[in-house]
Enzyme design. Structure first.
Site, PDB file in Angstrom:
ATOM      1  N   SER A 115       4.319  31.409  22.392  1.00 42.68           N
ATOM      2  CA  SER A 115       3.934  32.110  23.614  1.00 42.68           C
ATOM      3  C   SER A 115       2.783  31.382  24.307  1.00 42.68           C
ATOM      4  CB  SER A 115       3.588  33.566  23.309  1.00 42.68           C
ATOM      5  OG  SER A 115       4.747  34.357  23.319  1.00 42.68           O
ATOM      6  N   LYS A 173      -0.425  54.579  41.081  1.00 48.24           N
ATOM      7  CA  LYS A 173      -1.773  54.249  40.658  1.00 48.24           C
ATOM      8  C   LYS A 173      -1.947  54.577  39.176  1.00 48.24           C
ATOM      9  CE  LYS A 173      -6.133  53.159  40.905  1.00 48.24           C
ATOM     10  NZ  LYS A 173      -6.507  51.731  40.990  1.00 48.24           N
TER      11      LYS A 173
END
Length: 321
Positions: free
Chosen positions: A124, A176
């Site tokens: 990764s 949000k």
């Protein structure tokens, strides 16, 4: 009188022994301090008085690190450094930290020839780091790849229901602070995060395509998110060669004109106060010969670091039964 004379002689012999051990102890302390100072200066690059190859080790979880950026700047500016080996043993970390490290190595590569040696794992974000150099050498049993992006968060809704706690929120817009662990993830929130993950995944794949010169078919095969051994990674073009650090140095000598048989010196950040209790305990266990305990403590330390990460991750997290 003979008893007193013998006692006086014994006291004199004792004083001489004490004086000897005091001098020996003080000399040993001076030698130890000097050795520690020399080693620290050597790791920081101050002890170098001859041309050398610098080794920069990227170990553990990758996050943003200004001290590491400063170290690479100093290596790039050093007149004694002829080449650089980036030695990697990392499962990755945050995508932003990995991106920062990649760009810092690319800047270093503008000043010094740089090569990667995978000494364990470059998965990764660790593989993003490896991509920053033009040549990658790995051990046969090294782990590389895990080309992908992860965003994870806990779902505490079941627990909250059991203990009778509900979290209320007043938000400026529906998305949000979404997703959050206290409410079920809405389809809209999941789709929004999936779009971010997909976009970052495309960035990662483009990096692999450009740096490793893969066509679409090769990229598709390599970017499934899985890890590969060093032996598997060669035909996939994820690395260039199976070998040791000596092979990485040989590439610097043959392809970049670095002088042969230069000493390899470790360069480390000037200071690092982020030392965990697990890492300190592992070092002590190593000193006293408890290698298995030390390895278990290091794994615990790495998992603790990963658990603290926030945001998008480029990290390989093998599950242990």
């Amino acid at each position: 009188m003979s008893i007193d004379a013998e006692a006086i002689a014994d006291r004199r012999r004792l004083r001489r022994k004490l004086s000897f051990w005091r001098v020996a102890g003080f000399s040993g302390l001076i030698a130890a301090v000097a050795a520690i100072g020399y080693a620290a200066a050597d790791r920081a690059g101050y002890g170098a008085i001859q041309n050398q190859i610098a080794r920069i080790s990227i170990d553990g979880v990758i996050t943003g690190n200004q001290r590491l950026a400063d170290l690479m700047r100093r290596v790039g500016e050093s007149s004694t450094v002829s080449g650089v080996v980036i030695s990697i043993n990392s499962p990755g970390g945050t995508t932003t930290g990995s991106e920062e490290l990649f760009r810092n190595i690319r800047r270093l590569a503008e000043k010094k020839p740089v090569v990667t040696f995978v000494d364990g794992t470059a998965a990764s974000g660790g593989y993003i780091t490896a991509l920053a150099t033009d040549y990658i050498v790995a051990r046969e049993t090294a782990i590389v790849g895990s080309i992908g992006v992860l965003f994870q968060y806990p779902d505490l809704t079941g627990l909250m229901g059991q203990i009778g706690v509900k979290v209320e929120a007043v938000k400026s817009a529906p998305l949000k602070a979404e997703p959050n662990p206290f409410t079920p993830t809405s389809p809209e929130a999941r789709a929004a995060m999936q779009a971010v993950v997909n976009d970052t995944y495309d960035w990662f794949k483009n990096l692999v395509r450009e740096r490793r010169r893969l066509n679409e078919g090769e990229l598709s095969t390599a970017s499934t998110g899985q890890v590969f051994s060093g032996r598997q990674a060669v035909p996939l073009k994820l690395i260039d060669k199976i070998g040791s650090e000596r092979d990485a140095v040989a590439w610097l000598e043959q392809e970049k004109g670095v002088a042969k048989d230069l000493p390899i010196r470790d360069w480390e950040p000037r200071s690092d106060r982020d030392i965990s209790i697990f890492a300190m305990s592992a070092t002590m266990a190593d000193i006293f010969g408890f290698e298995r305990v030390a390895e278990a403590l290091r794994r615990t330390s790495a998992q603790a670091e990963i658990a603290r990460l926030d945001g998008l991750l480029a990290v390989w997290q093998p599950l242990e039964k």
